[in-house]
Scaffold this motif. Structure first.
Motif, PDB file in Angstrom:
ATOM      1  N   ALA A 128      26.682  15.974  34.819  1.00 56.63           N
ATOM      2  CA  ALA A 128      25.368  16.324  35.338  1.00 56.63           C
ATOM      3  C   ALA A 128      25.475  17.540  36.259  1.00 56.63           C
ATOM      4  O   ALA A 128      26.415  17.650  37.047  1.00 56.63           O
ATOM      5  CB  ALA A 128      24.776  15.138  36.083  1.00 56.63           C
ATOM      6  N   GLN A 129      24.518  18.430  36.153  1.00 53.28           N
ATOM      7  CA  GLN A 129      24.493  19.649  36.967  1.00 53.28           C
ATOM      8  C   GLN A 129      23.227  19.670  37.827  1.00 53.28           C
ATOM      9  O   GLN A 129      22.170  19.217  37.386  1.00 53.28           O
ATOM     10  CB  GLN A 129      24.520  20.894  36.076  1.00 53.28           C
ATOM     11  CG  GLN A 129      25.723  20.984  35.155  1.00 53.28           C
ATOM     12  CD  GLN A 129      27.031  21.116  35.916  1.00 53.28           C
ATOM     13  OE1 GLN A 129      27.068  21.677  37.013  1.00 53.28           O
ATOM     14  NE2 GLN A 129      28.113  20.590  35.339  1.00 53.28           N
ATOM     15  N   THR A 134      14.164  19.197  37.671  1.00 53.59           N
ATOM     16  CA  THR A 134      12.932  19.798  37.156  1.00 53.59           C
ATOM     17  C   THR A 134      11.853  19.936  38.216  1.00 53.59           C
ATOM     18  O   THR A 134      10.779  20.460  37.935  1.00 53.59           O
ATOM     19  CB  THR A 134      12.363  18.941  36.015  1.00 53.59           C
ATOM     20  OG1 THR A 134      11.989  17.648  36.532  1.00 53.59           O
ATOM     21  CG2 THR A 134      13.361  18.775  34.888  1.00 53.59           C
ATOM     22  N   GLY A 135      12.153  19.453  39.418  1.00 51.84           N
ATOM     23  CA  GLY A 135      11.153  19.430  40.471  1.00 51.84           C
ATOM     24  C   GLY A 135      10.682  18.025  40.750  1.00 51.84           C
ATOM     25  O   GLY A 135      10.177  17.721  41.843  1.00 51.84           O
ATOM     26  N   THR A 136      10.855  17.147  39.771  1.00 54.88           N
ATOM     27  CA  THR A 136      10.477  15.741  39.942  1.00 54.88           C
ATOM     28  C   THR A 136      11.611  14.786  39.580  1.00 54.88           C
ATOM     29  O   THR A 136      11.639  13.647  40.030  1.00 54.88           O
ATOM     30  CB  THR A 136       9.259  15.390  39.063  1.00 54.88           C
ATOM     31  OG1 THR A 136       9.557  15.699  37.694  1.00 54.88           O
ATOM     32  CG2 THR A 136       8.020  16.177  39.508  1.00 54.88           C
ATOM     33  N   ALA A 137      12.563  15.243  38.751  1.00 53.47           N
ATOM     34  CA  ALA A 137      13.660  14.365  38.315  1.00 53.47           C
ATOM     35  C   ALA A 137      14.772  15.214  37.710  1.00 53.47           C
ATOM     36  O   ALA A 137      14.608  16.410  37.471  1.00 53.47           O
ATOM     37  CB  ALA A 137      13.154  13.355  37.289  1.00 53.47           C
ATOM     38  N   TYR A 138      15.920  14.562  37.472  1.00 50.86           N
ATOM     39  CA  TYR A 138      17.041  15.213  36.793  1.00 50.86           C
ATOM     40  C   TYR A 138      16.920  14.908  35.295  1.00 50.86           C
ATOM     41  O   TYR A 138      16.991  13.756  34.883  1.00 50.86           O
ATOM     42  CB  TYR A 138      18.370  14.704  37.349  1.00 50.86           C
ATOM     43  CG  TYR A 138      18.634  15.173  38.757  1.00 50.86           C
ATOM     44  CD1 TYR A 138      19.159  16.449  39.000  1.00 50.86           C
ATOM     45  CD2 TYR A 138      18.342  14.351  39.851  1.00 50.86           C
ATOM     46  CE1 TYR A 138      19.386  16.889  40.299  1.00 50.86           C
ATOM     47  CE2 TYR A 138      18.572  14.795  41.150  1.00 50.86           C
ATOM     48  CZ  TYR A 138      19.087  16.056  41.368  1.00 50.86           C
ATOM     49  OH  TYR A 138      19.304  16.501  42.650  1.00 50.86           O
ATOM     50  N   LEU A 150      21.121  12.617  40.735  1.00 49.27           N
ATOM     51  CA  LEU A 150      22.123  13.316  39.930  1.00 49.27           C
ATOM     52  C   LEU A 150      23.193  12.339  39.461  1.00 49.27           C
ATOM     53  O   LEU A 150      23.701  12.444  38.349  1.00 49.27           O
ATOM     54  CB  LEU A 150      22.743  14.448  40.750  1.00 49.27           C
ATOM     55  CG  LEU A 150      23.616  15.462  39.999  1.00 49.27           C
ATOM     56  CD1 LEU A 150      22.782  16.219  38.976  1.00 49.27           C
ATOM     57  CD2 LEU A 150      24.265  16.436  40.973  1.00 49.27           C
ATOM     58  N   LEU A 151      23.532  11.367  40.321  1.00 40.83           N
ATOM     59  CA  LEU A 151      24.542  10.369  39.967  1.00 40.83           C
ATOM     60  C   LEU A 151      24.072   9.527  38.783  1.00 40.83           C
ATOM     61  O   LEU A 151      24.860   9.219  37.879  1.00 40.83           O
ATOM     62  CB  LEU A 151      24.838   9.470  41.169  1.00 40.83           C
ATOM     63  CG  LEU A 151      25.896   8.384  40.955  1.00 40.83           C
ATOM     64  CD1 LEU A 151      27.246   9.014  40.601  1.00 40.83           C
ATOM     65  CD2 LEU A 151      26.039   7.506  42.203  1.00 40.83           C
ATOM     66  N   ALA A 152      22.793   9.160  38.764  1.00 40.95           N
ATOM     67  CA  ALA A 152      22.263   8.360  37.657  1.00 40.95           C
ATOM     68  C   ALA A 152      22.334   9.145  36.350  1.00 40.95           C
ATOM     69  O   ALA A 152      22.685   8.600  35.294  1.00 40.95           O
ATOM     70  CB  ALA A 152      20.826   7.949  37.958  1.00 40.95           C
ATOM     71  N   LEU A 153      22.023  10.430  36.403  1.00 37.24           N
ATOM     72  CA  LEU A 153      22.134  11.281  35.207  1.00 37.24           C
ATOM     73  C   LEU A 153      23.587  11.386  34.774  1.00 37.24           C
ATOM     74  O   LEU A 153      23.901  11.343  33.576  1.00 37.24           O
ATOM     75  CB  LEU A 153      21.558  12.663  35.489  1.00 37.24           C
ATOM     76  CG  LEU A 153      21.745  13.712  34.375  1.00 37.24           C
ATOM     77  CD1 LEU A 153      21.122  13.239  33.066  1.00 37.24           C
ATOM     78  CD2 LEU A 153      21.157  15.057  34.798  1.00 37.24           C
ATOM     79  N   ASP A 154      24.501  11.497  35.732  1.00 40.27           N
ATOM     80  CA  ASP A 154      25.927  11.588  35.420  1.00 40.27           C
ATOM     81  C   ASP A 154      26.397  10.328  34.698  1.00 40.27           C
ATOM     82  O   ASP A 154      27.148  10.397  33.714  1.00 40.27           O
ATOM     83  CB  ASP A 154      26.711  11.796  36.720  1.00 40.27           C
ATOM     84  CG  ASP A 154      28.034  12.506  36.475  1.00 40.27           C
ATOM     85  OD1 ASP A 154      28.077  13.419  35.624  1.00 40.27           O
ATOM     86  OD2 ASP A 154      29.030  12.150  37.128  1.00 40.27           O
ATOM     87  N   HIS A 155      25.966   9.147  35.176  1.00 39.25           N
ATOM     88  CA  HIS A 155      26.332   7.889  34.535  1.00 39.25           C
ATOM     89  C   HIS A 155      25.771   7.826  33.112  1.00 39.25           C
ATOM     90  O   HIS A 155      26.433   7.340  32.189  1.00 39.25           O
ATOM     91  CB  HIS A 155      25.812   6.711  35.347  1.00 39.25           C
ATOM     92  CG  HIS A 155      26.566   6.478  36.615  1.00 39.25           C
ATOM     93  ND1 HIS A 155      26.100   5.669  37.634  1.00 39.25           N
ATOM     94  CD2 HIS A 155      27.761   6.951  37.047  1.00 39.25           C
ATOM     95  CE1 HIS A 155      26.970   5.667  38.624  1.00 39.25           C
ATOM     96  NE2 HIS A 155      27.987   6.434  38.287  1.00 39.25           N
ATOM     97  N   HIS A 156      24.562   8.318  32.940  1.00 42.49           N
ATOM     98  CA  HIS A 156      23.936   8.335  31.612  1.00 42.49           C
ATOM     99  C   HIS A 156      24.741   9.203  30.649  1.00 42.49           C
ATOM    100  O   HIS A 156      25.022   8.800  29.508  1.00 42.49           O
ATOM    101  CB  HIS A 156      22.504   8.861  31.741  1.00 42.49           C
ATOM    102  CG  HIS A 156      21.836   9.179  30.437  1.00 42.49           C
ATOM    103  ND1 HIS A 156      21.408   8.198  29.555  1.00 42.49           N
ATOM    104  CD2 HIS A 156      21.526  10.380  29.853  1.00 42.49           C
ATOM    105  CE1 HIS A 156      20.869   8.774  28.497  1.00 42.49           C
ATOM    106  NE2 HIS A 156      20.926  10.092  28.641  1.00 42.49           N
ATOM    107  N   LEU A 157      25.145  10.388  31.103  1.00 38.95           N
ATOM    108  CA  LEU A 157      25.897  11.311  30.246  1.00 38.95           C
ATOM    109  C   LEU A 157      27.286  10.781  29.911  1.00 38.95           C
ATOM    110  O   LEU A 157      27.835  11.070  28.844  1.00 38.95           O
ATOM    111  CB  LEU A 157      25.999  12.681  30.918  1.00 38.95           C
ATOM    112  CG  LEU A 157      24.694  13.464  31.044  1.00 38.95           C
ATOM    113  CD1 LEU A 157      24.898  14.712  31.892  1.00 38.95           C
ATOM    114  CD2 LEU A 157      24.142  13.826  29.679  1.00 38.95           C
ATOM    115  N   ALA A 158      27.868  10.014  30.834  1.00 46.05           N
ATOM    116  CA  ALA A 158      29.206   9.459  30.600  1.00 46.05           C
ATOM    117  C   ALA A 158      29.170   8.199  29.740  1.00 46.05           C
ATOM    118  O   ALA A 158      30.210   7.736  29.272  1.00 46.05           O
ATOM    119  CB  ALA A 158      29.882   9.156  31.941  1.00 46.05           C
ATOM    120  N   SER A 159      27.987   7.648  29.534  1.00 47.98           N
ATOM    121  CA  SER A 159      27.849   6.426  28.748  1.00 47.98           C
ATOM    122  C   SER A 159      27.889   6.744  27.252  1.00 47.98           C
ATOM    123  O   SER A 159      28.033   7.895  26.848  1.00 47.98           O
ATOM    124  CB  SER A 159      26.521   5.736  29.082  1.00 47.98           C
ATOM    125  OG  SER A 159      25.431   6.443  28.501  1.00 47.98           O
ATOM    126  N   ALA A 160      27.723   5.705  26.445  1.00 49.91           N
ATOM    127  CA  ALA A 160      27.736   5.881  24.987  1.00 49.91           C
ATOM    128  C   ALA A 160      26.355   6.218  24.438  1.00 49.91           C
ATOM    129  O   ALA A 160      26.156   6.178  23.225  1.00 49.91           O
ATOM    130  CB  ALA A 160      28.256   4.612  24.329  1.00 49.91           C
TER     131      ALA A 160
END
Length: 232
Positions: A128-129, A134-138, A150-160
């Motif tokens: 995640a970067q 977007t102004g309201t969410a990642y 950002l951490l939640a997006l990072d977990h999503h990207l690292a998931s399957a």
């Protein structure tokens, strides 16, 4: 609007929540499981509880752990995929499963004969970067999902979530991105491929073979496991 009441048919008492009726059932030993002493809310719920696999013994041993066991083949496979063991990821489980002599029946892109760790490109996980804001969410760049942190997006990207389907059910052709999802599907008996006992027997051969491959690195598989037969 008042909450619906729940009635204990054993003694005609009424309760306003499931927690209350469960506490009542424990106190008065209504619908109590004799194995684990857990209280259910009805006779039907008790029968479903008894018919489930909640009381399965922990007989599925992880060969990479010391003394750790699991109740089902899918639980053990999920453990191996979880990243609990350094250097072992869900991609290694897929690669090992694809290399098994039985892979032709379940692998979408089988590579039978030799197990080798997956391509380094396969192990590169998107990170995640801050620019994803977007102004309201990642915002995830791969799907419409957005996240508050950002951490939640990072977990999503690292998931399957965005993994390609690599395995398919040999009976109904349903496709799965995770080995554990395929094993759980087979365990459920939803497509009637085999009895639960047969699934356990065959899953045991696969899980042990994959575990040993992960222990020993690149291994030739000739004769390691017998050809999978999911017919009763």
């Amino acid at each position: 609007m008042s909450a619906p009441s729940l009635e204990c048919v054993e003694c005609d008492c009424t309760f306003s929540s499931i927690a209350e009726i469960q506490a009542h059932n424990v106190s008065y030993k209504h619908y109590l499981c004799g194995t684990c002493l857990s209280a259910q809310i009805s006779e039907r719920a008790l029968e479903q509880h008894k018919g489930s696999r909640v009381h399965e013994p922990r007989k599925w041993k992880c060969l990479l752990c010391v003394g750790r066991k699991f109740k089902t083949p899918s639980a053990l496979t999920q453990h191996l995929e979880s990243g609990f063991h350094p250097g072992v990821s869900r991609f290694h489980i897929i690669a090992a499963a694809q290399a098994l002599p039985t892979a032709a029946q379940v692998a979408i892109r089988p590579t039978p004969g030799v197990y080798a760790a997956p391509s380094p490109l396969k192990l590169i996980e998107a990170a995640a970067q801050p620019s994803s804001w977007t102004g309201t969410a990642y915002q995830c760049e791969k799907c419409p999902k957005a996240f508050r942190t950002l951490l939640a997006l990072d977990h999503h990207l690292a998931s399957a979530a965005h993994d390609e389907a690599e395995l398919r059910c040999p009976a109904c052709a349903a496709e799965f991105a995770l080995t554990s999802a395929l094993v759980h599907h087979l365990e459920s008996g939803s497509c009637g491929l085999a009895s639960y006992e047969q699934i356990q027997k065959e899953a045991n051969a696969i899980v042990e073979a994959v575990s040993r491959l992960l222990q020993g690195g690149e291994v030739h598989l000739e004769g390691l496991v017998e050809r999978l037969s999911l017919e009763e």
